[in-house]
Write a protein that holds these residues in place. Structure first.
Motif, mmCIF file in Angstrom:
data_model
loop_
_atom_site.group_PDB
_atom_site.id
_atom_site.type_symbol
_atom_site.label_atom_id
_atom_site.label_comp_id
_atom_site.label_asym_id
_atom_site.label_seq_id
_atom_site.Cartn_x
_atom_site.Cartn_y
_atom_site.Cartn_z
ATOM 1 N N LEU A 41 -26.740 -15.759 -41.960
ATOM 2 C CA LEU A 41 -25.451 -16.038 -41.342
ATOM 3 C C LEU A 41 -24.296 -15.536 -42.194
ATOM 4 O O LEU A 41 -23.239 -16.115 -42.284
ATOM 5 N N VAL B 145 -20.699 -11.735 -38.787
ATOM 6 C CA VAL B 145 -20.724 -11.865 -37.324
ATOM 7 C C VAL B 145 -21.126 -10.510 -36.744
ATOM 8 O O VAL B 145 -20.401 -9.531 -36.890
ATOM 9 N N MET C 42 -18.774 -8.101 -34.615
ATOM 10 C CA MET C 42 -17.439 -7.755 -35.126
ATOM 11 C C MET C 42 -17.534 -6.554 -36.049
ATOM 12 O O MET C 42 -18.558 -6.321 -36.685
ATOM 13 N N LEU D 115 -5.469 -11.536 -29.427
ATOM 14 C CA LEU D 115 -6.887 -11.295 -29.674
ATOM 15 C C LEU D 115 -7.115 -10.194 -30.702
ATOM 16 O O LEU D 115 -7.991 -10.302 -31.554
ATOM 17 N N LEU D 116 -6.326 -9.137 -30.623
ATOM 18 C CA LEU D 116 -6.617 -7.960 -31.448
ATOM 19 C C LEU D 116 -5.749 -7.837 -32.686
ATOM 20 O O LEU D 116 -6.085 -7.121 -33.620
ATOM 21 N N ASN E 293 -9.076 -12.917 -34.506
ATOM 22 C CA ASN E 293 -10.259 -12.707 -35.342
ATOM 23 C C ASN E 293 -11.165 -13.928 -35.282
ATOM 24 O O ASN E 293 -12.387 -13.820 -35.211
ATOM 25 N N TRP E 294 -10.541 -15.107 -35.312
ATOM 26 C CA TRP E 294 -11.307 -16.351 -35.262
ATOM 27 C C TRP E 294 -12.026 -16.489 -33.930
ATOM 28 O O TRP E 294 -13.154 -16.977 -33.874
ATOM 29 N N PHE F 179 -13.121 -14.117 -31.882
ATOM 30 C CA PHE F 179 -14.307 -13.250 -31.901
ATOM 31 C C PHE F 179 -15.404 -13.875 -32.763
ATOM 32 O O PHE F 179 -16.582 -13.867 -32.405
ATOM 33 N N ALA F 180 -14.996 -14.434 -33.893
ATOM 34 C CA ALA F 180 -15.979 -14.952 -34.849
ATOM 35 C C ALA F 180 -16.693 -16.200 -34.324
ATOM 36 O O ALA F 180 -17.909 -16.294 -34.421
ATOM 37 N N GLY G 73 -19.045 -14.996 -31.688
ATOM 38 C CA GLY G 73 -20.117 -14.123 -32.152
ATOM 39 C C GLY G 73 -21.158 -14.878 -32.961
ATOM 40 O O GLY G 73 -22.352 -14.699 -32.760
ATOM 41 N N ASP G 74 -20.705 -15.710 -33.868
ATOM 42 C CA ASP G 74 -21.637 -16.476 -34.700
ATOM 43 C C ASP G 74 -20.869 -17.636 -35.329
ATOM 44 O O ASP G 74 -20.235 -17.482 -36.377
ATOM 45 N N GLU H 92 -21.755 -20.282 -36.865
ATOM 46 C CA GLU H 92 -22.171 -20.727 -38.199
ATOM 47 C C GLU H 92 -21.607 -19.810 -39.283
ATOM 48 O O GLU H 92 -21.117 -20.272 -40.315
ATOM 49 N N ALA H 93 -21.699 -18.495 -39.037
ATOM 50 C CA ALA H 93 -21.145 -17.554 -40.012
ATOM 51 C C ALA H 93 -19.645 -17.759 -40.139
ATOM 52 O O ALA H 93 -19.090 -17.688 -41.232
ATOM 53 N N ALA H 94 -18.990 -18.035 -39.017
ATOM 54 C CA ALA H 94 -17.549 -18.251 -39.044
ATOM 55 C C ALA H 94 -17.207 -19.491 -39.867
ATOM 56 O O ALA H 94 -16.324 -19.461 -40.718
ATOM 57 N N VAL I 186 -13.564 -20.455 -41.177
ATOM 58 C CA VAL I 186 -12.834 -20.433 -39.903
ATOM 59 C C VAL I 186 -12.907 -21.828 -39.279
ATOM 60 O O VAL I 186 -13.980 -22.420 -39.201
ATOM 61 N N GLY J 67 -18.430 -13.505 -28.183
ATOM 62 C CA GLY J 67 -18.239 -12.606 -29.306
ATOM 63 C C GLY J 67 -17.826 -11.195 -28.960
ATOM 64 O O GLY J 67 -17.623 -10.374 -29.851
ATOM 65 N N TYR J 68 -17.701 -10.912 -27.692
ATOM 66 C CA TYR J 68 -17.371 -9.545 -27.302
ATOM 67 C C TYR J 68 -16.655 -9.578 -25.961
ATOM 68 O O TYR J 68 -17.025 -10.351 -25.086
ATOM 69 N N LYS K 221 -22.469 0.283 -23.352
ATOM 70 C CA LYS K 221 -22.444 -0.273 -24.692
ATOM 71 C C LYS K 221 -23.615 0.251 -25.527
ATOM 72 O O LYS K 221 -23.455 0.607 -26.683
#
Lengths: 285, 351
Positions: free
Chosen positions: A102, A105, A108, B214-215, B221-222, B224-225, B228-229, B231-233, B238, B295-296, B345
């Motif tokens: 983890l 992300v 991103m 958003l961009l 950034n938060w 998207f995070a 997307g993931d 836990e990683a965020a 975040v 996440g996208y 994609k």
């Protein structure tokens, strides 16, 4: 199993430890996940923490990175007693953790991941300073020798080794003093692992205290200065590199005496121990 | 001169030669909104060819109006989906907001603005409740908001029946503050032959603000995070909870805006309205490139998705086709868009 410690360690290394764990323990109700762990992380050194699944490695990481609090003993950062209330607090104290899966992300882009949670902003609208972030990200990656052709690519399109390296570079850039690497090579092939090991040494040379969590003694021995083996939540071995051989480390990691006994049992010769490793171990005790 | 001449060589030397820089076209089509843009152009050309009134400039206002009522909701729904969550209560939440403003002002004989503000507080609270319950219980947002959907649907019908004895709120056009509120939420301006509803303005402003957010901001950034993931965020600091609850509240805010338009456009709100609209907002966001897994995605894409709906809704009527086909067409569009997005994609990421 008793702790195998060899005494002259203190005398040969006068540098005070960056992070010090003194008899740290953690209980979840009746379960003692970790007991009496003493660990010294020094600047510019790689401290390897080895252990089988369930040995208490994750609990140890959780305590150092601020995910969980400890219930016994003391933890000191730069000599000051500390308790981290959250990963955020641990980070701002200079402890960065790079988790195995983890870390980033996936969807991103590289530069957004690099600055996630630490975005550079400017102007009255607090707009993201994308140009500057991309430039710094490119510089930092190049300094670590990581080559990413397009910073706008999603991290998912990079290899596992590259991702680990980006996470390491990020931790170094944001002023980590101690970096914890949680099995960074576990999911990687031989070549990719080699790349990650190289960056572990770069992080060490950059003056960080590196904690390298792994269950691979060969890789640990390649980069480590100091080795700690955890077994059932306790320290089973704590030794410096010059006090060890790879063979010894491997044997200890694989179970040491227990393995000998198991081997004897499997051979149907219970009680008879005549392997060379077992003999040296006996003598040391 | 020599230094600049040296530069490309040095850089080229440092690159991994197995990975060439992606051509501009590949980078363009790897943008999430590209599928919706192609779809919009195809739909536009189709109806230009088959529907004569579609070519009439005066109808631009009508088409944009249809698109704007969907777009105002599709934008926050897209943000929420990028943030990894889902909201099935959006359609009825619009009705709830309109009803709350109307019933409250009418029953207590207050200035309608009091009702408008109360509706805003209620809509934000519904959003916050969705987010809070979701994070508290760890249930998937599909279940939590499905619950909210049924609760709101029932409350809309029940409370309206209780207070008015009817299925719609009472007409409030003769009450204090109605005229000023109608100017804000339901007015119209003429640009030459085109009559533009104020919702079109709101839609465009919302799209711009959300795309910027958003961009170009930390919050973006938060978003998207956390999608997307999460836990990683969380691991890099975040504020995952605050971000998700904020997204649900943004949906609540836009539901309020839509609800106010509904109320001041027609003076009265039907209590059973809004059911099924939530899917249209989600489809617009998906056509715009949002992944169901989070996440996208793109806000501009969602707005183009809304435009596709606006064009199709009216295009079918203008072409003289039976409007029964609209829903079948929607489903087909959704499938096509998802497949195109997926294909594009994959192709773009491989280059």
């Amino acid at each position: 199993m008793t702790t195998t410690t060899i005494e002259p360690r203190q005398a040969t290394d006068p540098a005070p430890p960056l992070l010090q764990l003194d008899n740290v323990g953690k209980s979840y109700g009746n379960v003692h996940a970790l007991r009496g762990v003493t660990l010294n992380v020094r600047q510019g050194e790689v401290t390897c923490v080895l252990g089988d699944n369930g040995a208490g490695k994750s609990t140890l990481i959780s305590i150092i990175s601020g995910l969980h609090d400890y219930t016994e003993g003391a933890m000191r950062l730069d000599g000051q007693p500390c308790r981290f209330a959250s990963p955020r607090v641990a980070q701002s104290s200079g402890i960065a953790t790079v988790y195995q899966n983890l870390a980033l992300v996936p969807l991103m882009s590289v530069w957004r991941n690099f600055f996630l949670g630490n975005e550079i902003r400017r102007g009255p609208l607090r707009t993201l300073d994308i140009k500057r972030m991309k430039r710094i990200c490119a510089e930092e990656l190049r300094r670590m020798g990581i080559i990413v052709p397009d910073l706008d690519r999603p991290v998912a399109s990079l290899s596992g080794g590259q991702r680990q390296c980006i996470a390491i570079a990020r931790a170094i850039h944001f002023g980590a003093k101690v970096i914890i690497l949680d099995e960074p090579t576990a999911a990687l092939g031989v070549k990719q692992s080699g790349v990650v090991l190289k960056y572990i040494l770069r992080a060490r040379d950059a003056g960080l205290g590196v904690i390298f969590i792994t269950h691979n003694p060969q890789q640990a021995y390649l980069v480590g200065d100091h080795f700690v083996i955890l077994k059932l939540g306790q320290v089973a071995l704590d030794a410096r590199r010059d006090e060890l051989t790879l063979a010894r480390l491997t044997t200890e990691m694989a179970g040491g005496q227990e393995l000998e006994e198991l081997g004897a049992e499997l051979r149907g010769e219970t009680g008879q121990r005549d392997g060379p490793a077992a003999r040296t171990e006996k003598e040391e005790r | 001169m020599t230094a600049t001449a040296m530069e490309p060589d040095r850089l080229a030397g440092a690159r991994d030669d197995r990975v060439a820089t992606r051509p501009l076209l590949a980078r363009l089509i790897s943008r999430p909104e590209v599928g919706s843009l192609i779809g919009a152009i195809v739909i536009f050309l189709l109806f230009m060819a088959v529907a004569e009134p579609f070519r009439n400039v005066a109808n631009v206002g009508t088409i944009l109006y249809g698109a704007s009522t969907i777009g105002i909701m599709a934008v926050p729904v897209a943000l929420l989906m990028i943030g990894g969550e889902f909201d099935l209560s959006t359609g009825v939440a619009v009705t709830t907001s309109g009803l709350a403003a109307s019933l409250f002002a009418w029953n207590f004989g207050l200035n309608v603005w009091v009702g408008v503000l109360l509706a805003l507080a209620l809509s934000l609270a519904v959003g916050a409740f969705n987010g809070w319950l979701l994070l508290k219980t760890g249930l998937p947002s599909f279940l939590v908001t499905l619950g909210t959907f049924f609760i709101l649907q029932g409350v809309n019908l029940g409370v309206t029946r209780l207070l008015t004895g009817n299925v719609a709120s009472s007409t409030i056009s003769d009450m204090d503050g109605f005229d000023s509120a109608q100017k804000i939420f339901g007015s119209e301006v003429s640009l030459g032959p085109v009559n533009l509803k104020v919702t079109v303005l709101y839609w465009i402003v919302l799209t711009g603000v959300a795309a910027y957010l958003l961009l170009r901001t930390q919050v973006g950034n938060w978003i998207f995070a956390v999608g997307g993931d999460a836990e990683a965020a969380r691991a890099v600091g975040v504020p995952v909870r605050a971000t998700k609850i904020g997204l649900f509240m943004a949906v609540g805010f836009c539901a309020w805006l839509s609800g106010m338009h509904l109320l001041f456009q027609f003076n009265t709100v039907q209590s059973g309205e809004g059911v099924g609209k939530e899917f249209i907002f989600i489809i617009a966001a998906v056509i715009g490139g949002c992944l169901l897994t989070g996440g996208y995605g793109s806000v501009v894409g969602a707005s183009i998705g809304a435009l596709i709906f606006g064009m199709t809704q009216l295009g079918i009527t203008y072409a003289g086709w039976n409007p029964d086909w609209f829903r079948a067409f929607l489903g087909l569009m959704l499938l096509l868009a998802t497949i195109v997005n997926l294909y594009v994609k994959r192709r773009a990421d491989l280059r």
